[in-house]
Design a protein around this motif. Sequence first.
Motif, PDB file in Angstrom:
ATOM      1  N   ARG A  93       0.834  -1.208   0.000  1.00 43.25           N
ATOM      2  CA  ARG A  93       0.000   0.000   0.000  1.00 43.25           C
ATOM      3  C   ARG A  93       0.870   1.260   0.000  1.00 43.25           C
ATOM      4  NH1 ARG A  93      -2.053   3.884   2.897  1.00 43.25           N
ATOM      5  NH2 ARG A  93      -0.787   3.356   4.700  1.00 43.25           N
ATOM      6  N   LEU A  94       1.943   1.242   0.820  1.00 44.01           N
ATOM      7  CA  LEU A  94       2.835   2.403   0.865  1.00 44.01           C
ATOM      8  C   LEU A  94       3.500   2.641  -0.492  1.00 44.01           C
ATOM      9  CD1 LEU A  94       4.504   1.910   4.361  1.00 44.01           C
ATOM     10  CD2 LEU A  94       2.782   3.602   3.719  1.00 44.01           C
ATOM     11  N   ALA A  95       3.867   1.521  -1.155  1.00 44.46           N
ATOM     12  CA  ALA A  95       4.463   1.661  -2.482  1.00 44.46           C
ATOM     13  C   ALA A  95       3.459   2.277  -3.454  1.00 44.46           C
ATOM     14  CB  ALA A  95       4.928   0.296  -2.984  1.00 44.46           C
ATOM     15  N   SER A  96       2.172   1.858  -3.304  1.00 43.29           N
ATOM     16  CA  SER A  96       1.136   2.417  -4.173  1.00 43.29           C
ATOM     17  C   SER A  96       0.929   3.905  -3.894  1.00 43.29           C
ATOM     18  CB  SER A  96      -0.167   1.647  -3.964  1.00 43.29           C
ATOM     19  OG  SER A  96      -1.216   2.215  -4.710  1.00 43.29           O
ATOM     20  N   VAL A  97       0.970   4.254  -2.576  1.00 39.65           N
ATOM     21  CA  VAL A  97       0.814   5.666  -2.201  1.00 39.65           C
ATOM     22  C   VAL A  97       1.948   6.505  -2.788  1.00 39.65           C
ATOM     23  CG1 VAL A  97       0.887   7.270  -0.243  1.00 39.65           C
ATOM     24  CG2 VAL A  97      -0.521   5.204  -0.130  1.00 39.65           C
ATOM     25  N   LYS A  98       3.162   5.968  -2.704  1.00 39.55           N
ATOM     26  CA  LYS A  98       4.308   6.701  -3.241  1.00 39.55           C
ATOM     27  C   LYS A  98       4.181   6.906  -4.741  1.00 39.55           C
ATOM     28  CE  LYS A  98       9.343   6.616  -3.499  1.00 39.55           C
ATOM     29  NZ  LYS A  98      10.571   5.868  -3.165  1.00 39.55           N
ATOM     30  N   ALA A  99       3.735   5.841  -5.426  1.00 36.49           N
ATOM     31  CA  ALA A  99       3.557   5.958  -6.874  1.00 36.49           C
ATOM     32  C   ALA A  99       2.505   7.003  -7.220  1.00 36.49           C
ATOM     33  CB  ALA A  99       3.179   4.598  -7.458  1.00 36.49           C
ATOM     34  N   GLU A 100       1.419   7.020  -6.407  1.00 40.43           N
ATOM     35  CA  GLU A 100       0.363   8.017  -6.630  1.00 40.43           C
ATOM     36  C   GLU A 100       0.884   9.428  -6.395  1.00 40.43           C
ATOM     37  OE1 GLU A 100      -3.447   9.543  -7.532  1.00 40.43           O
ATOM     38  OE2 GLU A 100      -2.403   7.661  -7.978  1.00 40.43           O
TER      39      GLU A 100
END
Length: 363
Positions: A193-200
């Motif tokens: 999820r954190l990786a997804s947040v960073k990508a966003e």
Amino acid sequence: MSEIALLSVKALTPVAVFQTQNGVEDVVSKLERDVRAMELDPTTEKGRKHIKSVAYQVSRSKTALDDMGKLVKEEAMELVKRVDGERRTINSRLDALRDEVRKPVDDYEAREKARVDGIRDQIAKIELLGQRLDGLSVEALNESMEELDLLKIHDFQEFASRADLAVQQTANALKAAIIIAEKAEADRIEAERLASVKAEEERLAAIEAQKVREAEIARAAAENARKDAEEKAERERKAAAEALEREKREAERKEQEAADRIAKMRREAEENARRVAAEKEAAEEQAKRDQEAAIERERQRVADEKAAKEADGKRRAENTAHRGKINREVLAALIAAGASEDLGKAIIGAILKGAVPHVSIGY
């Protein structure tokens, strides 16, 4: 068979047994009939003791008859061959009778061993479920918990306490392992999820940068247009400037909103990470306390059982020694009164079995 039947055998003479037509056959057949007519019950402690006593008395009768045969052999050597043949008959048939009498006890003890071994195997399966849990998935651990639920409904009979402890220890170990596995899975999901947040965040930042570049291009275009169209009316220049200012404010507003969203997502991610870490630490501490408590209970149970067995063994030894002393004193008195040692022992045995009315031995 009773002590009285044994006395009847001992009361026979060698001549009556070995020099009378069918003397041995009559005696052995009568013993066989008497023994086989008894009601023998191997399912109770008292019944099993009775069966063993009957078998012992058969052996005693065999020995008494065999001794008579030896006397006949010494007194009349010409009868040696026939007497030896009769002795073999006695040994063979009474050994067979003894084995026949003991068979229900032997069968019962074999069934008991198989039953106890089966219960111990079930407990071992329960204990095995709580071992080598590191690295197992939540699904595998839940399957082990379901298997434990099936195993614990077994009828453990006198081993129920030990089985309950094994079930409790295994359940605690599985629960702790499930908590750890779930935490590891949650950590993995949180990392994703954190990786997804960073990508966003990076995508939104790129969008905002593009908007800034587009705004700069627009401003440059407006400036060029302004220079190229100075001859246009002041009203048209003012309208263009106001439109440009509105676009700038709108771009700044969107940029601020995007920054606020990113900051909020970062705060939520940090708070979730702190909460998961706290839950993991609490679960590990609880599992450790449960394990230490289970170990202490098992240590105390073993100590209590050992103390109880030692106390029981001491009481049995003292009681046996006391009864033996009194029985020897009674036997000495009977011998002093004129009875033989064997007769004295037979009388004591009859008294202990209640075969002599109004007479008992006080221990």
